[in-house]
Motif scaffolding. Structure first.
Motif, PDB file in Angstrom:
ATOM      1  N   ASP A 160      21.613   6.158 -13.221  1.00  0.00           N
ATOM      2  CA  ASP A 160      22.597   7.025 -13.889  1.00  0.00           C
ATOM      3  C   ASP A 160      21.995   8.326 -14.407  1.00  0.00           C
ATOM      4  O   ASP A 160      22.724   9.274 -14.717  1.00  0.00           O
ATOM      5  CB  ASP A 160      23.251   6.267 -15.049  1.00  0.00           C
ATOM      6  N   ASN A 161      20.659   8.378 -14.505  1.00  0.00           N
ATOM      7  CA  ASN A 161      19.989   9.569 -15.013  1.00  0.00           C
ATOM      8  C   ASN A 161      19.460  10.459 -13.889  1.00  0.00           C
ATOM      9  O   ASN A 161      18.705  11.404 -14.133  1.00  0.00           O
ATOM     10  CB  ASN A 161      18.835   9.171 -15.933  1.00  0.00           C
ATOM     11  N   GLY A 162      19.859  10.152 -12.649  1.00  0.00           N
ATOM     12  CA  GLY A 162      19.417  10.950 -11.522  1.00  0.00           C
ATOM     13  C   GLY A 162      17.998  10.678 -11.082  1.00  0.00           C
ATOM     14  O   GLY A 162      17.405  11.477 -10.345  1.00  0.00           O
ATOM     15  N   LYS A 163      17.457   9.553 -11.542  1.00  0.00           N
ATOM     16  CA  LYS A 163      16.104   9.158 -11.166  1.00  0.00           C
ATOM     17  C   LYS A 163      16.177   8.097 -10.084  1.00  0.00           C
ATOM     18  O   LYS A 163      17.063   7.242 -10.098  1.00  0.00           O
ATOM     19  CB  LYS A 163      15.351   8.617 -12.382  1.00  0.00           C
ATOM     20  N   LEU A 164      15.258   8.154  -9.138  1.00  0.00           N
ATOM     21  CA  LEU A 164      15.257   7.202  -8.031  1.00  0.00           C
ATOM     22  C   LEU A 164      14.519   5.930  -8.451  1.00  0.00           C
ATOM     23  O   LEU A 164      13.402   5.992  -8.977  1.00  0.00           O
ATOM     24  CB  LEU A 164      14.574   7.825  -6.810  1.00  0.00           C
ATOM     25  N   ALA A 165      15.171   4.795  -8.234  1.00  0.00           N
ATOM     26  CA  ALA A 165      14.568   3.504  -8.572  1.00  0.00           C
ATOM     27  C   ALA A 165      14.348   2.706  -7.290  1.00  0.00           C
ATOM     28  O   ALA A 165      15.273   2.521  -6.498  1.00  0.00           O
ATOM     29  CB  ALA A 165      15.473   2.735  -9.528  1.00  0.00           C
ATOM     30  N   PHE A 166      13.112   2.247  -7.099  1.00  0.00           N
ATOM     31  CA  PHE A 166      12.773   1.382  -5.972  1.00  0.00           C
ATOM     32  C   PHE A 166      12.657  -0.046  -6.490  1.00  0.00           C
ATOM     33  O   PHE A 166      11.890  -0.322  -7.416  1.00  0.00           O
ATOM     34  CB  PHE A 166      11.444   1.806  -5.339  1.00  0.00           C
ATOM     35  N   GLY A 167      13.418  -0.953  -5.881  1.00  0.00           N
ATOM     36  CA  GLY A 167      13.419  -2.336  -6.335  1.00  0.00           C
ATOM     37  C   GLY A 167      12.388  -3.190  -5.607  1.00  0.00           C
ATOM     38  O   GLY A 167      12.263  -3.114  -4.385  1.00  0.00           O
ATOM     39  N   PHE A 168      11.653  -3.989  -6.369  1.00  0.00           N
ATOM     40  CA  PHE A 168      10.645  -4.894  -5.805  1.00  0.00           C
ATOM     41  C   PHE A 168      10.788  -6.271  -6.436  1.00  0.00           C
ATOM     42  O   PHE A 168      10.926  -6.382  -7.661  1.00  0.00           O
ATOM     43  CB  PHE A 168       9.231  -4.379  -6.080  1.00  0.00           C
ATOM     44  N   PHE A 169      10.746  -7.292  -5.613  1.00  0.00           N
ATOM     45  CA  PHE A 169      10.737  -8.650  -6.140  1.00  0.00           C
ATOM     46  C   PHE A 169       9.329  -8.986  -6.613  1.00  0.00           C
ATOM     47  O   PHE A 169       8.367  -8.894  -5.849  1.00  0.00           O
ATOM     48  CB  PHE A 169      11.187  -9.649  -5.072  1.00  0.00           C
ATOM     49  N   GLY A 170       9.212  -9.339  -7.886  1.00  0.00           N
ATOM     50  CA  GLY A 170       7.911  -9.728  -8.424  1.00  0.00           C
ATOM     51  C   GLY A 170       7.249  -8.644  -9.244  1.00  0.00           C
ATOM     52  O   GLY A 170       7.872  -7.660  -9.646  1.00  0.00           O
ATOM     53  N   ASP A 171       5.956  -8.808  -9.475  1.00  0.00           N
ATOM     54  CA  ASP A 171       5.152  -7.941 -10.326  1.00  0.00           C
ATOM     55  C   ASP A 171       4.928  -6.595  -9.648  1.00  0.00           C
ATOM     56  O   ASP A 171       4.347  -6.525  -8.559  1.00  0.00           O
ATOM     57  CB  ASP A 171       3.809  -8.635 -10.601  1.00  0.00           C
ATOM     58  N   THR A 172       5.365  -5.511 -10.271  1.00  0.00           N
ATOM     59  CA  THR A 172       5.239  -4.189  -9.656  1.00  0.00           C
ATOM     60  C   THR A 172       3.813  -3.645  -9.736  1.00  0.00           C
ATOM     61  O   THR A 172       3.531  -2.568  -9.194  1.00  0.00           O
ATOM     62  CB  THR A 172       6.196  -3.180 -10.309  1.00  0.00           C
ATOM     63  N   LEU A 173       2.910  -4.356 -10.416  1.00  0.00           N
ATOM     64  CA  LEU A 173       1.506  -3.935 -10.492  1.00  0.00           C
ATOM     65  C   LEU A 173       0.606  -4.756  -9.575  1.00  0.00           C
ATOM     66  O   LEU A 173      -0.581  -4.467  -9.455  1.00  0.00           O
ATOM     67  CB  LEU A 173       0.999  -4.033 -11.940  1.00  0.00           C
ATOM     68  N   ARG A 174       1.153  -5.774  -8.935  1.00  0.00           N
ATOM     69  CA  ARG A 174       0.355  -6.629  -8.066  1.00  0.00           C
ATOM     70  C   ARG A 174       0.167  -5.966  -6.697  1.00  0.00           C
ATOM     71  O   ARG A 174       1.130  -5.515  -6.068  1.00  0.00           O
ATOM     72  CB  ARG A 174       1.026  -7.992  -7.892  1.00  0.00           C
ATOM     73  N   LYS A 175      -1.075  -5.927  -6.227  1.00  0.00           N
ATOM     74  CA  LYS A 175      -1.364  -5.337  -4.923  1.00  0.00           C
ATOM     75  C   LYS A 175      -1.001  -6.320  -3.806  1.00  0.00           C
ATOM     76  O   LYS A 175      -1.366  -7.492  -3.859  1.00  0.00           O
ATOM     77  CB  LYS A 175      -2.844  -4.952  -4.818  1.00  0.00           C
ATOM     78  N   LEU A 176      -0.277  -5.813  -2.813  1.00  0.00           N
ATOM     79  CA  LEU A 176       0.129  -6.601  -1.651  1.00  0.00           C
ATOM     80  C   LEU A 176      -0.343  -5.896  -0.379  1.00  0.00           C
ATOM     81  O   LEU A 176      -0.525  -4.680  -0.373  1.00  0.00           O
ATOM     82  CB  LEU A 176       1.650  -6.751  -1.594  1.00  0.00           C
ATOM     83  N   PRO A 177      -0.503  -6.630   0.718  1.00  0.00           N
ATOM     84  CA  PRO A 177      -0.834  -5.983   1.985  1.00  0.00           C
ATOM     85  C   PRO A 177       0.404  -5.307   2.571  1.00  0.00           C
ATOM     86  O   PRO A 177       1.448  -5.936   2.728  1.00  0.00           O
ATOM     87  CB  PRO A 177      -1.309  -7.147   2.863  1.00  0.00           C
ATOM     88  N   TYR A 178       0.287  -4.027   2.884  1.00  0.00           N
ATOM     89  CA  TYR A 178       1.392  -3.260   3.466  1.00  0.00           C
ATOM     90  C   TYR A 178       0.969  -2.665   4.804  1.00  0.00           C
ATOM     91  O   TYR A 178      -0.220  -2.482   5.080  1.00  0.00           O
ATOM     92  CB  TYR A 178       1.819  -2.129   2.534  1.00  0.00           C
ATOM     93  N   ILE A 179       1.976  -2.342   5.624  1.00  0.00           N
ATOM     94  CA  ILE A 179       1.722  -1.664   6.889  1.00  0.00           C
ATOM     95  C   ILE A 179       2.864  -0.707   7.210  1.00  0.00           C
ATOM     96  O   ILE A 179       4.028  -0.985   6.898  1.00  0.00           O
ATOM     97  CB  ILE A 179       1.549  -2.665   8.049  1.00  0.00           C
ATOM     98  N   ASP A 180       2.507   0.435   7.786  1.00  0.00           N
ATOM     99  CA  ASP A 180       3.506   1.316   8.392  1.00  0.00           C
ATOM    100  C   ASP A 180       3.792   0.727   9.766  1.00  0.00           C
ATOM    101  O   ASP A 180       3.095   1.021  10.739  1.00  0.00           O
ATOM    102  CB  ASP A 180       2.955   2.739   8.504  1.00  0.00           C
ATOM    103  N   VAL A 181       4.810  -0.124   9.844  1.00  0.00           N
ATOM    104  CA  VAL A 181       5.045  -0.889  11.072  1.00  0.00           C
ATOM    105  C   VAL A 181       5.428   0.003  12.239  1.00  0.00           C
ATOM    106  O   VAL A 181       5.087  -0.284  13.398  1.00  0.00           O
ATOM    107  CB  VAL A 181       6.111  -1.989  10.840  1.00  0.00           C
ATOM    108  N   ASN A 182       6.091   1.111  11.965  1.00  0.00           N
ATOM    109  CA  ASN A 182       6.549   1.969  13.062  1.00  0.00           C
ATOM    110  C   ASN A 182       5.401   2.679  13.785  1.00  0.00           C
ATOM    111  O   ASN A 182       5.549   3.082  14.942  1.00  0.00           O
ATOM    112  CB  ASN A 182       7.542   3.004  12.545  1.00  0.00           C
ATOM    113  N   HIS A 183       4.267   2.835  13.114  1.00  0.00           N
ATOM    114  CA  HIS A 183       3.127   3.499  13.751  1.00  0.00           C
ATOM    115  C   HIS A 183       1.908   2.582  13.835  1.00  0.00           C
ATOM    116  O   HIS A 183       1.376   2.313  14.911  1.00  0.00           O
ATOM    117  CB  HIS A 183       2.753   4.778  13.005  1.00  0.00           C
TER     118      HIS A 183
END
Length: 293
Positions: free
Chosen positions: A167-190
């Motif tokens: 509502d304040n014009g800020k973008l919120a990204f939703g994540f299940f779980g701890d937002t400080l926990r490091k997870l393995p990620y990949i740019d799958v398209n490349h």
């Protein structure tokens, strides 16, 4: 003569990434498998990559035998959402493997996942698609064909899909779980296709290898901070309770990933360039979903 590589899931994230990585290399002739050669996505890809051969096949019937006939290499994968409630994903994977064995394919690269049950030492019993994909891996390991396994990390692309304006014009990204926990990620398209191509290019070296496809380990907070640095748009990482997961299986997966490293630190160092969060955001040019009027 060019090496014939059959690519399953060629219009999806993983298969499409493999197709793009191989299509412009004259060493390879790509035969892309799809359920419909007249779909909008196929027509778009055929226009961009006219050298790619497209064939219709369904993993639920014998049409896959023709699809892999004469192939030197096959990239195989199954889709969780394409599988029915009777755990047909493992059966679909086994059918692809059987077709490869019958056709005497020289090398198979199959996309699977680790067993959440094994990684969690028996605690996480309900991550069905992890177990189905691991069952495919076990089945492939019993066959006479030479093989390599590639296991994808969490997609960077899923982060953009979770974005909402508050509502304040800020973008919120939703994540299940701890937002400080490091997870393995990949740019799958490349990066996924780049990694699979490296395996195929060096298949003698990677025979019977299990290769995690990982761009890096990052926390949701780090990924969102990278988004703000690239776009200059204010954004936050918001933790979402597990009970809001789309279904029970995905809830179990999010709970598993929040507690365990799916790869248990068993990474394979690869001589390929992979994306950082900044590189991903710069490439995808995402600036948030459309705002409501």
């Amino acid at each position: 003569m060019a090496t014939i590589v059959v690519v399953f899931g060629a219009t999806g994230h993983q298969g499409g990434s493999v197709l793009r990585a191989l299509a412009t290399d004259s060493l390879y002739h790509v035969r892309a498998v799809t359920r419909s050669t007249t779909s909008e996505k196929v027509l778009e890809l055929a226009l961009k990559y006219p050298q790619v051969e497209w064939v219709e096949a369904n993993v639920d019937d014998s049409s896959i035998d023709k699809a892999v006939s004469g192939a030197h290499v096959v990239f195989g994968m199954t889709q969780y959402f394409a599988a029915s409630a009777n755990r047909s994903e493992a059966k679909q994977g086994q059918r692809i493997i059987d077709a490869c064995v019958s056709a005497r394919v020289e090398f198979v690269v199959f996309s699977t996942l680790p067993s959440a049950l094994q990684v969690s030492h028996g605690e996480c019993t309900s991550v069905t698609h992890f177990e189905d994909k691991h069952e495919i891996q076990q089945y492939l390991a019993q066959q006479s064909v030479k093989w390599a396994i590639v296991q994808s990390a969490v997609y960077f692309q899923n982060v953009a899909a979770s974005a909402r304006w508050d509502d304040n014009g800020k973008l919120a990204f939703g994540f299940f779980g701890d937002t400080l926990r490091k997870l393995p990620y990949i740019d799958v398209n490349h990066d996924f296709g780049t990694i699979v191509k490296h395996i195929i290019d060096n298949r003698a070296k990677y025979t019977h290898a299990v290769v995690p496809a990982v761009s890096g380990y990052y926390s949701p907070q780090e990924i969102v901070e990278a988004f703000t640095r690239v776009t200059k748009i204010r954004a936050s990482a918001v933790g979402v309770p597990f009970e809001f997961a789309p279904d029970a299986n995905l809830r179990s997966m999010f709970e598993f990933l929040d507690k365990y490293d799916m790869f248990e630190g068993n990474l394979v160092k690869l001589p390929v360039e992979v994306a950082t969060p900044e590189m991903y955001w710069e490439q995808c040019r995402f600036h948030g979903p459309p705002k409501k009027l």
